[in-house]
Design an enzyme around this catalytic site. Structure first.
Site, PDB file in Angstrom:
ATOM      1  CB  SER A  97      -0.985   0.200   1.160  1.00 43.67           C
ATOM      2  OG  SER A  97      -2.016  -0.923   1.138  1.00 43.67           O
ATOM      3  CE  LYS A 100      -3.418   0.900  -1.015  1.00 41.98           C
ATOM      4  NZ  LYS A 100      -4.402   0.485   0.098  1.00 41.98           N
ATOM      5  CE1 TYR A 221      -3.794  -0.828  -5.096  1.00 43.63           C
ATOM      6  CE2 TYR A 221      -4.525  -3.082  -4.935  1.00 43.63           C
ATOM      7  CZ  TYR A 221      -4.261  -2.042  -4.451  1.00 43.63           C
ATOM      8  OH  TYR A 221      -4.279  -1.969  -3.137  1.00 43.63           O
ATOM      9  CE1 TYR A 273      -4.792   1.199   4.532  1.00 47.61           C
ATOM     10  CE2 TYR A 273      -2.992   0.107   5.679  1.00 47.61           C
ATOM     11  CZ  TYR A 273      -3.420   0.413   4.327  1.00 47.61           C
ATOM     12  OH  TYR A 273      -2.473   0.066   3.354  1.00 47.61           O
ATOM     13  CB  VAL A 291       0.065  -5.808   4.228  1.00 46.41           C
ATOM     14  CG1 VAL A 291      -1.111  -5.223   4.700  1.00 46.41           C
ATOM     15  CG2 VAL A 291       0.090  -6.186   2.849  1.00 46.41           C
TER      16      VAL A 291
END
Length: 337
Positions: A97, A100, A221, A273, A291
């Site tokens: 992530s 991103k 992605y 998050y 992660v």
């Protein structure tokens, strides 16, 4: 005489209290950020190394579950672009992530902020990174840091086939000044084979008209999440956004204060998050976790931090990584608040 004695005693008590308070304040004064060294980082790393025993390596993507849980690394790029490393600094892991924030920068550079955020929100969330959130009600992702928003962001980057992914990869290579960075094909294949939840998000957004392409866009992605790098590379990424998109060596090709503020604000709001609110209270710095066990941190106008430890807490954030960042932030008074 008694009155004079009382006044003398009271004065003495007040003086002692004042000196004591000054001593406490002085003791709590943060260290000078210019004194950060590899010794400093190593001390913090060793203090927090054992946290890996309290977490769990991500195994919902089978390839991620193969990484050594004990691995740990800590890197800082100081204001002058000097790199400090300790731990397993050569250990590579996938961005997941953290990619991103790079895809967001690429998309906004191409299409403009208004175009991107017309299709999603700036909101934080109390839900996990892979939650559908309000996709089924409003049709729009909450933010570009959750999976749905990130999938949409990548789909908005121009180009056919894997061109959008290659733009993201090239940007990672540029920011880190590391042309050897590649994506891990085994992790990519594992993500693609097990990414049914992400596939569901993709098709809900396609159904609502936010996405018009095919699954090549979803593959991009999965590939960006599989980009492999080190804690030092993450520290350089943190430095880049902390310093208005200027690279650690002073290269200002992409200098843009507005994009840096946008990315940092999203990192602060949603980068960790559903833990982002508590993290903002304890650490108080724009950060983005993955992660794969990495976290990149921007100290606005100052330094970049990169940590790696693949054992995760219940939110999907590196346990030892969080505690290393927390200790560094406290020791040097890095919080923006």
């Amino acid at each position: 005489m008694k009155n004079n004695s009382f006044l003398f005693s009271a004065k003495g008590i007040c003086t002692a209290a004042f000196l004591s308070l000054n001593t406490i304040v002085y003791a709590q004064k943060p260290a000078d950020i210019s004194t950060i060294s590899e010794k400093t980082l190593n001390t913090i790393l060793e203090k927090n190394r054992a946290y890996y025993t309290q977490g769990k390596v991500a195994d919902y993507i089978p390839e991620l579950g193969k990484i050594e849980a004990k691995a740990i690394a800590f890197s800082v790029v100081d204001k002058n672009g000097k790199v400090f490393n300790t731990g397993d600094v050569s250990k590579k892991f996938t961005m997941q992530s953290i990619s991103k924030i790079i895809s967001l920068m690429v998309a906004v550079n191409e299409k403009g902020e208004a175009h991107i955020f017309n299709k999603m929100g700036y909101f934080g969330s109390d839900k996990p990174f892979n939650h559908f959130s309000n996709l089924e009600t409003t049709g729009k992702p909450l933010n570009p840091m959750m999976n749905a928003g990130a999938i949409l962001t990548t789909s908005l980057i121009s180009g056919d086939g894997e061109k959008p992914f290659l733009k993201i990869l090239d940007m990672v290579r540029y920011i880190t000044k590391n042309q050897t960075i590649e994506y891990n094909k085994s992790v990519y294949e594992s993500e693609k084979a097990t990414g049914h939840r992400n596939r569901g998000m993709f098709y809900i957004m396609k159904n609502s008209g936010l996405i018009s392409g095919n699954e090549d866009q979803l593959d991009n992605y999965f590939k960006q999440c599989s980009i492999e790098l080190t804690a030092e590379d993450l520290a350089k990424i943190g430095y880049f956004f902390a310093n208005q998109c200027v690279r650690f060596d002073g290269d200002a090709t992409y200098k843009n204060a507005d994009i840096a503020k946008l990315v940092e604000s999203q990192m602060l709001t949603a980068g960790m998050y559903e833990f982002s609110g508590e993290y903002s209270r304890t650490v108080g710095l724009p950060s983005k976790s993955g992660v794969g066990g990495g976290i990149t941190v921007s100290v606005p106008g100052k330094i970049g931090i990169g940590v790696f430890s693949p054992s995760l807490d219940q939110h999907g954030n590196s346990l030892a990584g969080y505690h290393m960042i927390l200790d560094l932030a406290k020791q040097y008074g890095l919080s923006i608040f």
